[in-house]
Design a protein around this motif. Sequence first.
Motif, PDB file in Angstrom:
ATOM      1  N   GLN A  76      59.964 -67.274  38.553  1.00  0.00           N
ATOM      2  CA  GLN A  76      61.302 -66.785  38.255  1.00  0.00           C
ATOM      3  C   GLN A  76      61.333 -65.617  39.046  1.00  0.00           C
ATOM      4  OE1 GLN A  76      62.654 -65.630  34.696  1.00  0.00           O
ATOM      5  NE2 GLN A  76      64.480 -65.261  35.093  1.00  0.00           N
ATOM      6  N   GLN A  79      63.586 -65.238  42.634  1.00  0.00           N
ATOM      7  CA  GLN A  79      64.777 -64.167  42.618  1.00  0.00           C
ATOM      8  C   GLN A  79      64.697 -63.085  43.741  1.00  0.00           C
ATOM      9  OE1 GLN A  79      67.658 -64.304  39.933  1.00  0.00           O
ATOM     10  NE2 GLN A  79      68.247 -63.777  41.958  1.00  0.00           N
ATOM     11  N   GLU A  92      66.191 -68.930  36.623  1.00  0.00           N
ATOM     12  CA  GLU A  92      66.033 -68.666  35.425  1.00  0.00           C
ATOM     13  C   GLU A  92      64.672 -69.236  34.941  1.00  0.00           C
ATOM     14  OE1 GLU A  92      68.982 -69.513  32.300  1.00  0.00           O
ATOM     15  OE2 GLU A  92      70.541 -69.200  33.617  1.00  0.00           O
ATOM     16  N   SER A  93      64.029 -68.946  33.886  1.00  0.00           N
ATOM     17  CA  SER A  93      62.721 -69.319  33.863  1.00  0.00           C
ATOM     18  C   SER A  93      62.428 -70.130  32.371  1.00  0.00           C
ATOM     19  CB  SER A  93      61.887 -68.221  33.584  1.00  0.00           C
ATOM     20  OG  SER A  93      60.192 -68.450  33.352  1.00  0.00           O
ATOM     21  N   HIS A 153      60.406 -59.520  30.581  1.00  0.00           N
ATOM     22  CA  HIS A 153      60.538 -61.007  30.347  1.00  0.00           C
ATOM     23  C   HIS A 153      59.975 -61.490  28.958  1.00  0.00           C
ATOM     24  CE1 HIS A 153      59.860 -65.207  31.400  1.00  0.00           C
ATOM     25  NE2 HIS A 153      58.572 -65.201  30.710  1.00  0.00           N
ATOM     26  N   TYR A 156      71.400 -77.701  35.454  1.00  0.00           N
ATOM     27  CA  TYR A 156      70.955 -77.047  36.682  1.00  0.00           C
ATOM     28  C   TYR A 156      70.932 -77.870  37.960  1.00  0.00           C
ATOM     29  CZ  TYR A 156      69.553 -73.324  33.265  1.00  0.00           C
ATOM     30  OH  TYR A 156      69.402 -72.558  32.386  1.00  0.00           O
TER      31      TYR A 156
END
Length: 79
Positions: free
Chosen positions: A3, A7, A17-18, A48, A61
């Motif tokens: 992620q 990013q 997103e993760s 995180h 998604y």
Amino acid sequence: MMQALLQQHLGKSFVVESAGVWRKASGAPANGRSVMVMKERGIDLTPHVGRWAGDVPLTGYSHIVCVDEKVADDVRALL
């Protein structure tokens, strides 16, 4: 880690997103070795918190990126 790297590579115009397929990792902080490796690359992983993909509305998604075929199979099963 994926992620954060995606990013950084894609920039702020993309939302990355993760979520993982290992349910036990939900709510857990990033692995200490991962934090150290990413710090060397100028990325802070300390905020995180892990999420389980089963708690995420995956159909919302446009793209889902998986680290390997086994994880992709697990994600397909959740869909």
